[in-house]
Motif scaffolding. Structure first.
Motif, PDB file in Angstrom:
ATOM      1  N   PHE A  73       0.825  -1.213   0.000  1.00  0.00           N
ATOM      2  CA  PHE A  73       0.000   0.000   0.000  1.00  0.00           C
ATOM      3  C   PHE A  73       0.861   1.266   0.000  1.00  0.00           C
ATOM      4  CE2 PHE A  73      -2.375  -3.341   2.302  1.00  0.00           C
ATOM      5  CZ  PHE A  73      -3.375  -3.541   1.363  1.00  0.00           C
ATOM      6  N   THR A  74       2.175   1.099  -0.149  1.00  0.00           N
ATOM      7  CA  THR A  74       3.088   2.241  -0.258  1.00  0.00           C
ATOM      8  C   THR A  74       3.467   2.434  -1.722  1.00  0.00           C
ATOM      9  OG1 THR A  74       5.109   0.906   0.020  1.00  0.00           O
ATOM     10  CG2 THR A  74       3.974   1.642   2.026  1.00  0.00           C
ATOM     11  N   GLY A  75       4.433   3.288  -1.943  1.00  0.00           N
ATOM     12  CA  GLY A  75       4.897   3.527  -3.304  1.00  0.00           C
ATOM     13  C   GLY A  75       5.570   2.336  -3.938  1.00  0.00           C
ATOM     14  N   LEU A  76       5.934   1.336  -3.133  1.00  0.00           N
ATOM     15  CA  LEU A  76       6.574   0.130  -3.663  1.00  0.00           C
ATOM     16  C   LEU A  76       5.569  -0.838  -4.274  1.00  0.00           C
ATOM     17  CD1 LEU A  76       9.088  -0.624  -0.744  1.00  0.00           C
ATOM     18  CD2 LEU A  76       9.604   0.457  -2.941  1.00  0.00           C
ATOM     19  N   GLY A  77       4.299  -0.714  -3.890  1.00  0.00           N
ATOM     20  CA  GLY A  77       3.286  -1.644  -4.370  1.00  0.00           C
ATOM     21  C   GLY A  77       2.776  -1.276  -5.743  1.00  0.00           C
ATOM     22  N   TYR A  78       2.235  -2.273  -6.438  1.00  0.00           N
ATOM     23  CA  TYR A  78       1.641  -2.012  -7.747  1.00  0.00           C
ATOM     24  C   TYR A  78       0.514  -3.013  -8.000  1.00  0.00           C
ATOM     25  CZ  TYR A  78       4.447  -5.935  -9.514  1.00  0.00           C
ATOM     26  OH  TYR A  78       5.007  -7.172  -9.709  1.00  0.00           O
ATOM     27  N   ASP A  79      -0.339  -2.686  -8.952  1.00  0.00           N
ATOM     28  CA  ASP A  79      -1.511  -3.498  -9.272  1.00  0.00           C
ATOM     29  C   ASP A  79      -1.209  -4.468 -10.404  1.00  0.00           C
ATOM     30  OD1 ASP A  79      -2.533  -0.720  -8.259  1.00  0.00           O
ATOM     31  OD2 ASP A  79      -4.183  -2.108  -7.903  1.00  0.00           O
ATOM     32  N   PHE A  80      -1.830  -5.648 -10.326  1.00  0.00           N
ATOM     33  CA  PHE A  80      -1.724  -6.631 -11.403  1.00  0.00           C
ATOM     34  C   PHE A  80      -3.054  -7.366 -11.492  1.00  0.00           C
ATOM     35  CE2 PHE A  80      -0.655 -10.871 -13.077  1.00  0.00           C
ATOM     36  CZ  PHE A  80      -0.033 -10.490 -14.255  1.00  0.00           C
ATOM     37  N   TRP A  86       1.445  -6.967  -4.807  1.00  0.00           N
ATOM     38  CA  TRP A  86       2.834  -7.146  -5.205  1.00  0.00           C
ATOM     39  C   TRP A  86       3.623  -5.873  -4.916  1.00  0.00           C
ATOM     40  CZ3 TRP A  86      -1.190  -9.377  -7.572  1.00  0.00           C
ATOM     41  CH2 TRP A  86      -1.103 -10.753  -7.888  1.00  0.00           C
ATOM     42  N   ILE A  87       4.921  -6.047  -4.718  1.00  0.00           N
ATOM     43  CA  ILE A  87       5.820  -4.909  -4.559  1.00  0.00           C
ATOM     44  C   ILE A  87       7.004  -5.103  -5.502  1.00  0.00           C
ATOM     45  CG2 ILE A  87       5.188  -4.512  -2.138  1.00  0.00           C
ATOM     46  CD1 ILE A  87       7.863  -5.819  -1.364  1.00  0.00           C
ATOM     47  N   SER A  88       7.696  -4.008  -5.780  1.00  0.00           N
ATOM     48  CA  SER A  88       8.878  -4.049  -6.630  1.00  0.00           C
ATOM     49  C   SER A  88       9.975  -3.228  -5.962  1.00  0.00           C
ATOM     50  CB  SER A  88       8.566  -3.492  -8.026  1.00  0.00           C
ATOM     51  OG  SER A  88       9.719  -3.512  -8.849  1.00  0.00           O
ATOM     52  N   ILE A  89      11.092  -3.889  -5.651  1.00  0.00           N
ATOM     53  CA  ILE A  89      12.232  -3.234  -5.018  1.00  0.00           C
ATOM     54  C   ILE A  89      13.453  -3.470  -5.892  1.00  0.00           C
ATOM     55  CG2 ILE A  89      13.685  -3.089  -2.953  1.00  0.00           C
ATOM     56  CD1 ILE A  89      11.368  -4.181  -1.333  1.00  0.00           C
ATOM     57  N   ALA A  90      14.013  -2.394  -6.422  1.00  0.00           N
ATOM     58  CA  ALA A  90      15.206  -2.464  -7.280  1.00  0.00           C
ATOM     59  C   ALA A  90      15.011  -3.444  -8.437  1.00  0.00           C
ATOM     60  CB  ALA A  90      16.429  -2.850  -6.455  1.00  0.00           C
TER      61      ALA A  90
END
Length: 360
Positions: A73-80, A86-90
């Motif tokens: 639910f932060t800026g790291l998360g994204y919708d699919f 899901w999250i995306s880090i580096a």
């Protein structure tokens, strides 16, 4: 577990090598293999840890897993596909809820173990199990991932069952879960479309809508026959089946390896279940019985749901096939869970060796 993991890598390679894009035919399977290389050593490390460690770490593990889940639910998360889970880090993608499953099973095992003499009183089952369960499952539902939330509910029900709570206490969460699922299904146009396409006896009428993927999954299974088209010879993987390497990997198994390949997969999961239930049945530690029960219901139940979706026994729920579906987080989490089961198995009592009688 190791055989299923290797089998899964082979099927992911077969399902993706034709559509991997610029990275080459081995791009996807190499990424999956990296997670297997991480997960298998973790499984063996976890298998050597004492049961006391798992009891002490349960609260911490749940807290860390819950904090990790909230990152979606932060800026790291994204919708699919309409789900925010899901999250995306580096550049590395992860699904935090997969780790939440293992932590939740361990936490339930520890809490119910500490209260195992008081479980006849509903208030001791209610606190803290119900509030924490609502928080854990609610954090996944907030991202609209009903499939993963249902697996967490299965873990909860499995832990309650193996803890030995009274039937009336067990039925309450079952009814509550059914009501919540019904409400969430009725209030979502996407979920209702999946259910109506599942219930439609003439699904071909909705070919370009909710029935597209289920139909291609069934056609893939049907075209495989008894012996299959041969490893690597799937037709559906050529962009006809959108989730060929994910939720519908079992359809590719059936198409390429036929009924024989499907039976092998089912036999492997059966052997896994037999071994896991051996741990549950033989142990004298309530913590091991409850935590192992939750983990077993998670992995075996998720496998049955995934295969049932491919066979159109259930509507599309979006849960991967453990060990085999493409998805690094899912693979690592189930291998870690296997490590915990192995740690539990090491504590089982062994029968005394039979010695020959001495002659006088």
């Amino acid at each position: 577990a190791l055989i299923l993991t290797i089998f899964g890598l082979v099927m992911v390679l077969s399902a993706t090598m034709a559509t991997s894009g610029e990275g080459g035919p081995f791009q996807t399977v190499m990424r999956q293999a990296m997670f297997a290389i991480l997960g298998v050593p973790l499984m063996f490390v976890f298998s050597r840890l004492p049961v006391l460690f798992w009891k002490r770490i349960s609260w911490i593990a749940l807290g860390l897993a819950q904090a990790f889940q909230l990152l979606v639910f932060t800026g790291l998360g994204y919708d699919f596909d309409g789900n925010r889970n899901w999250i995306s880090i580096a550049g590395v993608q992860a699904q935090p809820s997969e780790f939440l499953k293992l932590a939740f099973a361990l936490w339930l095992g520890y809490v119910l173990y500490r209260k195992h003499t008081l479980l006849g009183l509903w208030r001791h089952v209610f606190i803290p199990v119900v509030p924490v369960s609502i928080m854990v499952i609610g954090s996944v539902l907030a991202g609209k991932d009903l499939g993963t939330a249902m697996i967490l509910v299965l873990i909860l029900l499995g832990a309650l069952f193996f803890s030995g709570v009274k039937l009336r206490v067990f039925i309450i969460p079952v009814v509550a879960a059914a009501v919540v699922v019904a409400v969430l299904a009725l209030t979502s146009a996407n979920r209702m479309a999946r259910i109506t396409s599942f219930l439609n006896p003439n699904c071909i009428d909705e070919y370009y809508d909710g029935c597209y993927q289920p139909l291609h999954g069934i056609w893939g299974l049907a075209s495989g026959g008894v012996l299959g088209l041969g490893l690597g010879n799937s037709r559906e993987k050529y962009a006809w089946l959108p989730a060929a390497s994910h939720d519908y990997i079992f359809a590719i198994v059936g198409e390429e390896l036929g009924l024989i390949g499907c039976i092998v997969v089912l036999a492997l999961f059966t052997l896994f279940a037999v071994g896991a239930f051996h741990v549950i049945r033989k142990t004298h530690d309530p913590f091991i019985r409850i935590a192992a029960g939750g983990i077993t219901v998670w992995i075996v139940g998720q496998a049955l749901i995934n295969i049932g979706v491919v066979l159109r026994v259930f509507p599309v729920l979006g849960v991967p096939l453990p060990f085999m579906s493409q998805g690094g987080t899912s693979l690592v989490s189930v291998l870690m869970a296997c490590g915990v089961l192995l740690a539990f198995a090491r504590t089982l009592p062994t029968s005394a060796p039979v010695t020959a009688p001495t002659r006088r």
